[in-house]
Design an enzyme around this catalytic site. Sequence first.
Site, PDB file in Angstrom:
ATOM      1  N   ASP A  87      -3.855  -0.195 -11.400  1.00  0.00           N
ATOM      2  CA  ASP A  87      -2.801  -0.110 -10.378  1.00  0.00           C
ATOM      3  C   ASP A  87      -1.723   0.832 -10.912  1.00  0.00           C
ATOM      4  O   ASP A  87      -1.596   1.035 -12.117  1.00  0.00           O
ATOM      5  CB  ASP A  87      -2.199  -1.496 -10.104  1.00  0.00           C
ATOM      6  CG  ASP A  87      -1.594  -1.602  -8.702  1.00  0.00           C
ATOM      7  OD1 ASP A  87      -2.134  -2.329  -7.855  1.00  0.00           O
ATOM      8  OD2 ASP A  87      -0.560  -0.947  -8.461  1.00  0.00           O
TER       9      ASP A  87
ATOM     10  N   THR B 107      -3.177   0.011   3.044  1.00  0.00           N
ATOM     11  CA  THR B 107      -3.230   0.974   4.166  1.00  0.00           C
ATOM     12  C   THR B 107      -2.291   0.460   5.248  1.00  0.00           C
ATOM     13  O   THR B 107      -2.745   0.044   6.325  1.00  0.00           O
ATOM     14  CB  THR B 107      -4.664   1.111   4.711  1.00  0.00           C
ATOM     15  OG1 THR B 107      -5.203  -0.213   4.927  1.00  0.00           O
ATOM     16  CG2 THR B 107      -5.563   1.861   3.760  1.00  0.00           C
TER      17      THR B 107
ATOM     18  N   LEU C  51     -12.196 -11.046   3.175  1.00  0.00           N
ATOM     19  CA  LEU C  51     -11.606 -12.257   2.573  1.00  0.00           C
ATOM     20  C   LEU C  51     -10.377 -12.703   3.345  1.00  0.00           C
ATOM     21  O   LEU C  51      -9.665 -11.904   3.947  1.00  0.00           O
ATOM     22  CB  LEU C  51     -11.271 -12.045   1.102  1.00  0.00           C
ATOM     23  CG  LEU C  51     -10.118 -11.128   0.700  1.00  0.00           C
ATOM     24  CD1 LEU C  51      -8.764 -11.795   0.809  1.00  0.00           C
ATOM     25  CD2 LEU C  51     -10.320 -10.649  -0.720  1.00  0.00           C
TER      26      LEU C  51
ATOM     27  N   GLU D  83      -6.777 -14.674   2.848  1.00  0.00           N
ATOM     28  CA  GLU D  83      -5.836 -15.202   1.868  1.00  0.00           C
ATOM     29  C   GLU D  83      -5.789 -16.716   2.005  1.00  0.00           C
ATOM     30  O   GLU D  83      -5.874 -17.256   3.103  1.00  0.00           O
ATOM     31  CB  GLU D  83      -4.451 -14.585   2.081  1.00  0.00           C
ATOM     32  CG  GLU D  83      -4.423 -13.126   1.659  1.00  0.00           C
ATOM     33  CD  GLU D  83      -3.135 -12.408   2.023  1.00  0.00           C
ATOM     34  OE1 GLU D  83      -2.087 -13.064   2.122  1.00  0.00           O
ATOM     35  OE2 GLU D  83      -3.190 -11.183   2.229  1.00  0.00           O
TER      36      GLU D  83
ATOM     37  N   LYS E 148     -15.075  -3.703  10.165  1.00  0.00           N
ATOM     38  CA  LYS E 148     -13.874  -4.434   9.762  1.00  0.00           C
ATOM     39  C   LYS E 148     -12.826  -4.462  10.876  1.00  0.00           C
ATOM     40  O   LYS E 148     -12.289  -5.521  11.218  1.00  0.00           O
ATOM     41  CB  LYS E 148     -13.287  -3.790   8.498  1.00  0.00           C
ATOM     42  CG  LYS E 148     -11.962  -4.359   8.052  1.00  0.00           C
ATOM     43  CD  LYS E 148     -12.058  -5.825   7.690  1.00  0.00           C
ATOM     44  CE  LYS E 148     -10.679  -6.408   7.413  1.00  0.00           C
ATOM     45  NZ  LYS E 148     -10.728  -7.852   7.168  1.00  0.00           N
TER      46      LYS E 148
ATOM     47  N   LEU F 154      -8.724 -20.755  17.519  1.00  0.00           N
ATOM     48  CA  LEU F 154      -8.404 -21.028  18.917  1.00  0.00           C
ATOM     49  C   LEU F 154      -7.187 -21.960  18.998  1.00  0.00           C
ATOM     50  O   LEU F 154      -7.065 -22.745  19.923  1.00  0.00           O
ATOM     51  CB  LEU F 154      -9.633 -21.654  19.604  1.00  0.00           C
ATOM     52  CG  LEU F 154      -9.741 -21.488  21.115  1.00  0.00           C
ATOM     53  CD1 LEU F 154      -9.816 -20.032  21.538  1.00  0.00           C
ATOM     54  CD2 LEU F 154     -10.962 -22.241  21.653  1.00  0.00           C
TER      55      LEU F 154
ATOM     56  N   CYS G 286      -2.738  -7.763   7.705  1.00  0.00           N
ATOM     57  CA  CYS G 286      -3.962  -7.181   8.259  1.00  0.00           C
ATOM     58  C   CYS G 286      -3.973  -7.096   9.785  1.00  0.00           C
ATOM     59  O   CYS G 286      -3.869  -6.008  10.340  1.00  0.00           O
ATOM     60  CB  CYS G 286      -5.182  -7.958   7.764  1.00  0.00           C
ATOM     61  SG  CYS G 286      -5.464  -7.725   5.994  1.00  0.00           S
TER      62      CYS G 286
HETATM   63  N1  LIG Z   1      -5.035  -9.104   1.912  1.00  0.00           N
HETATM   64  C1  LIG Z   1      -6.123  -9.388   2.598  1.00  0.00           C
HETATM   65  O1  LIG Z   1      -6.371 -10.529   2.953  1.00  0.00           O
HETATM   66  C2  LIG Z   1      -7.095  -8.291   2.954  1.00  0.00           C
HETATM   67  C3  LIG Z   1      -8.365  -8.651   3.459  1.00  0.00           C
HETATM   68  C4  LIG Z   1      -9.255  -7.648   3.811  1.00  0.00           C
HETATM   69  C5  LIG Z   1      -8.875  -6.323   3.699  1.00  0.00           C
HETATM   70  N2  LIG Z   1      -7.635  -6.012   3.245  1.00  0.00           N
HETATM   71  C6  LIG Z   1      -7.288  -4.599   3.124  1.00  0.00           C
HETATM   72  O2  LIG Z   1      -7.259  -4.292   1.756  1.00  0.00           O
HETATM   73  C7  LIG Z   1      -6.275  -3.300   1.485  1.00  0.00           C
HETATM   74  C8  LIG Z   1      -5.309  -3.814   0.439  1.00  0.00           C
HETATM   75  O3  LIG Z   1      -4.648  -4.944   0.946  1.00  0.00           O
HETATM   76  P1  LIG Z   1      -3.791  -5.917   0.016  1.00  0.00           P
HETATM   77  O4  LIG Z   1      -3.418  -7.064   0.881  1.00  0.00           O
HETATM   78  O5  LIG Z   1      -4.500  -6.165  -1.257  1.00  0.00           O
HETATM   79  O6  LIG Z   1      -2.507  -4.989  -0.236  1.00  0.00           O
HETATM   80  P2  LIG Z   1      -1.435  -5.101  -1.417  1.00  0.00           P
HETATM   81  O7  LIG Z   1      -0.229  -4.399  -0.926  1.00  0.00           O
HETATM   82  O8  LIG Z   1      -1.324  -6.518  -1.869  1.00  0.00           O
HETATM   83  O9  LIG Z   1      -2.079  -4.283  -2.616  1.00  0.00           O
HETATM   84  C9  LIG Z   1      -2.183  -2.904  -2.650  1.00  0.00           C
HETATM   85  C10 LIG Z   1      -2.059  -2.466  -4.101  1.00  0.00           C
HETATM   86  O10 LIG Z   1      -2.361  -1.076  -4.199  1.00  0.00           O
HETATM   87  C11 LIG Z   1      -1.536  -0.543  -5.228  1.00  0.00           C
HETATM   88  N3  LIG Z   1      -1.528   0.919  -5.182  1.00  0.00           N
HETATM   89  C12 LIG Z   1      -0.775   1.758  -4.428  1.00  0.00           C
HETATM   90  N4  LIG Z   1      -1.073   3.030  -4.720  1.00  0.00           N
HETATM   91  C13 LIG Z   1      -2.036   3.020  -5.663  1.00  0.00           C
HETATM   92  C14 LIG Z   1      -2.768   4.012  -6.347  1.00  0.00           C
HETATM   93  N5  LIG Z   1      -2.583   5.298  -6.113  1.00  0.00           N
HETATM   94  N6  LIG Z   1      -3.683   3.621  -7.234  1.00  0.00           N
HETATM   95  C15 LIG Z   1      -3.895   2.317  -7.483  1.00  0.00           C
HETATM   96  N7  LIG Z   1      -3.224   1.327  -6.879  1.00  0.00           N
HETATM   97  C16 LIG Z   1      -2.312   1.676  -5.971  1.00  0.00           C
HETATM   98  C17 LIG Z   1      -0.201  -1.211  -4.986  1.00  0.00           C
HETATM   99  O11 LIG Z   1       0.639  -1.113  -6.113  1.00  0.00           O
HETATM  100  C18 LIG Z   1      -0.647  -2.644  -4.675  1.00  0.00           C
HETATM  101  O12 LIG Z   1      -0.720  -3.418  -5.846  1.00  0.00           O
HETATM  102  C19 LIG Z   1      -5.636  -2.985   2.833  1.00  0.00           C
HETATM  103  O13 LIG Z   1      -6.294  -1.900   3.403  1.00  0.00           O
HETATM  104  C20 LIG Z   1      -5.911  -4.232   3.637  1.00  0.00           C
HETATM  105  O14 LIG Z   1      -5.912  -3.993   5.017  1.00  0.00           O
HETATM  106  C21 LIG Z   1      -6.758  -6.961   2.843  1.00  0.00           C
END
Ligand SMILES: NC(=O)c1ccc[n+]([C@@H]2O[C@H](COP(=O)([O-])OP(=O)(O)OC[C@H]3O[C@@H](n4cnc5c(N)ncnc54)[C@H](O)[C@@H]3O)[C@@H](O)[C@H]2O)c1
Length: 475
Positions: free
Chosen positions: A55, A111, A179, A181, A239, A285, A295
């Site tokens: 990270d 994203t 997944l 949370e 997704k 529901l 998300c």
């Molecule tokens: N949280 C969920 O439940 C979930 C479930 C499915 C999909 N997603 C998708 O997964 C992705 C991440 O979600 P999240 O909830 O973990 O977000 P988050 O904000 O918790 O984590 C993102 C991480 O990316 C890091 N980051 C930013 N720039 C970076 C770089 N250049 N190199 C490496 N790390 C970098 C940030 O510091 C942060 O720790 C999103 O696209 C989200 O839509 C999330």
Amino acid sequence: MTIPYSSTQPVPAIGAVTPPSGAARPRLAFLGTGYLGATYAICFAELGYEVLGFDVDEAKIAKLAGGAVPFHEPGLDELLRRNLAAGRLRFTTDYKETAHFADVHFICVGTPQRADGMGADLSYVEAAVTGLAQHLTRKALIVGKSTVPVGTAEWIEQLVGKHAPADLGIEVAWSPEFLQEGFAVEDVLRPNRIVIGVKSDWANAMLYASHKGVFDLAATEDREVPLVVTDFATAELVKVAANAFLATKISFINAMAEVCEVAGGDVTMLARSIGYDPRIGNRFLQAGVGFGGGCLPKDIRAFQARAQELGAGEALRFLHEVDLINLRRRTRVLTLAAELLGRRSGPAGPDLSGTRVAVLGATFKPNSDDVRDAPSLAVAALLAKAGADVRVYDPEGMENARAAQPDLAYEPSMNDAVRGADLVCVLTEWADFRNADPIALGELAAGRRVIDGRNCLDSALWTHAGWEYRGMGRP
Ligand SMILES: NC(=O)c1ccc[n+]([C@@H]2O[C@H](COP(=O)([O-])OP(=O)(O)OC[C@H]3O[C@@H](n4cnc5c(N)ncnc54)[C@H](O)[C@@H]3O)[C@@H](O)[C@H]2O)c1
């Protein structure tokens, strides 16, 4: 090319693949160690893989390396400490080390919604891929896991082509993530399906080898994990389509709640009754204050924006309505609050000045500390804007809530929040709130008025304890 494979049977020729590092199993890197990437890194180490979490956030990496999960996710702390101790799991902020270490690099960065519109902000994906690609020195597979607009995988291929030497033969694949949370550990170790978008047998085989731990665990438990192998576009779309469906299901029942409110029906009975039909099903529901989190809201907006770009905007117009229904539920709580507190609404909404309101819940769902786009916090802000003295309490989300809404007042416990309140709003269905004793809380409150924003309380129990009770979509 689409590999026409969609079954739970072994993938052909898997045994023949040797990871480029020469290790027996692919070494895995997870770029972005937030809710998604950290959970993956830790759980895949638990499955026996050698894992590196990367990270750009140094404080986050220091915490993880020190054995502390930087967010709340049940069961994850113990797994983190165990796998750090076992030496299978490490963390870094160094692109070069990551590029050197792994055979398969999973992109797990955020994203979020763009500041200037509904589309997804892909700048973190771009930074991660370019940062990694320029340090790669041997063949590797870059796998997108973040939720992205369709077409992103092709774009990543171009980025890699620009930043990594062509003779390395770096490949790209997509594997969307489902997944939830609060259940993330279980969802990663025991997923209900794995979807991969690939262009070659090699990528297919590397991804299969990278998930073999998941399939092996399933086999020992006499389960099967369906594996769907498809093309990039379908994998990316799976997704956002899943999230669009889930958001629609929640907004559907919330639309029914709106109708129940004016017709005198009870949406909880309605939901239960239609949910017995297996074609409808009763999960997702529950009428309430609506969906939120990092998300669903941004994903349905980004999906609409992308469809519009591709000329299919009409097809997703309904998602705009889904979003509006969802946001209307937040203002519904404000209207109910005004009604219960005997305040009239003027053209600028109700004036709640001089009232005190306890908001129980700040996270977008229980068992998480995630407050991104949380309906509960949004409602707390609406109540405060209307002039109420709002006191917020959440079992796990206080730190994030303070950072997101620093102007609200926070209390250290449920009792402190309720003490002296004219109205209590339960906006996240934490077990602590569901199981709270309405008699004891009634002795603390200044007025026994409660809004059950999640329809999670026993209304008879609260009414019996002298509370004026209002649910969502209930008489
Ligand atoms: N949280 C969920 O439940 C979930 C479930 C499915 C999909 N997603 C998708 O997964 C992705 C991440 O979600 P999240 O909830 O973990 O977000 P988050 O904000 O918790 O984590 C993102 C991480 O990316 C890091 N980051 C930013 N720039 C970076 C770089 N250049 N190199 C490496 N790390 C970098 C940030 O510091 C942060 O720790 C999103 O696209 C989200 O839509 C999330």
